[in-house]
Design a protein around this motif. Structure first.
Motif: not given
Length: 337
Positions: A203-221, A178-187
């Protein structure tokens, strides 16, 4: 001297608890005539001695109750409104068709109902239990295992116990998709309306969301909390817009919450997906009919229910407890992102 331990009886429990045999019987059968203090004392003796009521012992040996319980720890309104739970009930019922086993639906929305439910199940009225929508460190799995009741949990429990198996979906992988989809379309200013922190799915869905944003250099907060309900999704989206008005995408941790989020976005005059892209989670039937149709993560609830029921039936039949199962998730692309 024989090393075989004799099974405790009603009289054994009564002696250990310092009450009469009749009082123990009342506690086991959930009588309201027993004071909370006495019930606590008797329950402690039952747990300590490993006592299983005769009826339960007979049913476990003969499997003559021919029924299993599907237990949901949610308010009645949530059970009726949540398509995930509705699909779980239907799919479980379909799996049991032709087996001669009946499905008993049970709900426990507070601690008092939870205690009565535990007494009912421990009293041998069903051959096994399917537990879904658990919150926190629920004591029921340990109570059931201690009473020798075959049990399978839907979703990974917060505390793993020996002899307890579960069937989960890949919440981590789904949230990454889900998070990668949003990043891929340029958000780049991506928020989430997360699920409840006392459920492992949330818990799992939030953790994966934040980890994916952090790995892309985006704000996970940018995180608002919801409760897997439409109303909480609407409130969570309104909070996101209030705290981070420049948000251009949101991952909403359930489709029901996403439907509420879409309403909040419309009320705020934000276009989807032009201003704010939205990805949900579940792929419920309504996700096809939102405006715009909702991009989401499909989780295989029918397969989850089927495997849970099959694992429970094999346990009731005397086979060993099966290994936990984690089912894959996939991204379903529609128009909201």
């Amino acid at each position: 001297m024989s090393s075989t331990r004799r099974q405790p009886t009603l009289d054994t429990v009564a002696a250990a608890a310092g009450v009469s045999r009749a009082t123990v019987s009342r506690v086991i059968n959930g009588s309201p005539k027993v004071s909370p203090e006495v019930k606590t004392t008797v329950d402690a003796a039952i747990s300590r001695l490993g006592y299983v009521p005769n009826r339960a012992a007979r049913s476990l040996a003969t499997r003559r109750t021919d029924s299993v319980a599907l237990v949901m720890r949610e308010p009645d309104a949530t059970v009726l409104a949540d398509p995930y739970l509705g699909n779980m009930i239907i799919a479980t019922s379909h799996t049991l068709m032709g087996t001669g086993v009946q499905l008993v639906l049970m709900n426990a929305q507070n601690d008092a109902e939870h205690a009565r439910l535990a007494d009912y199940v421990r009293g041998g009225h069903v051959d096994g239990v399917l537990l879904v929508s658990m919150h926190g460190d629920d004591p029921l799995p340990e109570i059931l295992l201690g009473a020798g009741i075959p049990t399978v949990v839907g979703g990974r429990p917060q505390r793993l116990l020996p002899g307890l198996t579960y069937v989960d979906v890949d919440n981590l992988g789904g949230a990454v998709l889900a998070t990668e989809r949003l990043i891929t379309i340029g958000r780049r200013r991506v928020a989430t309306v997360a699920g409840p922190p006392d459920m492992t799915a949330g818990v799992d869905r939030l953790a994966a969301f934040q980890d994916t944003l952090s790995a892309a250099g985006l704000d996970p907060t940018r995180v608002a909390r919801g409760a897997f309900t439409r109303e909480s999704g609407e409130r969570g989206m309104a909070e996101v817009l209030d705290r981070w008005p420049d948000t251009d995408a949101v991952f909403v941790a359930s489709d029901l919450m996403a439907i509420g989020a879409l309403r909040a976005l419309r009320a705020a005059g934000r276009r989807v997906p032009e201003d704010v892209a939205v990805v949900g989670y579940d792929d419920i039937e309504m996700a096809k009919h939102t405006e715009p149709p909702l991009t989401t993560i499909h989780q295989p609830v029918v397969d989850q229910a089927r495997i849970m029921a099959e694992l429970l039936l094999t346990q009731i039949g005397g086979d060993p407890v099966g290994d936990p199962v984690v089912l894959p998730t996939v991204l379903v692309e529609r128009e909201s992102a």
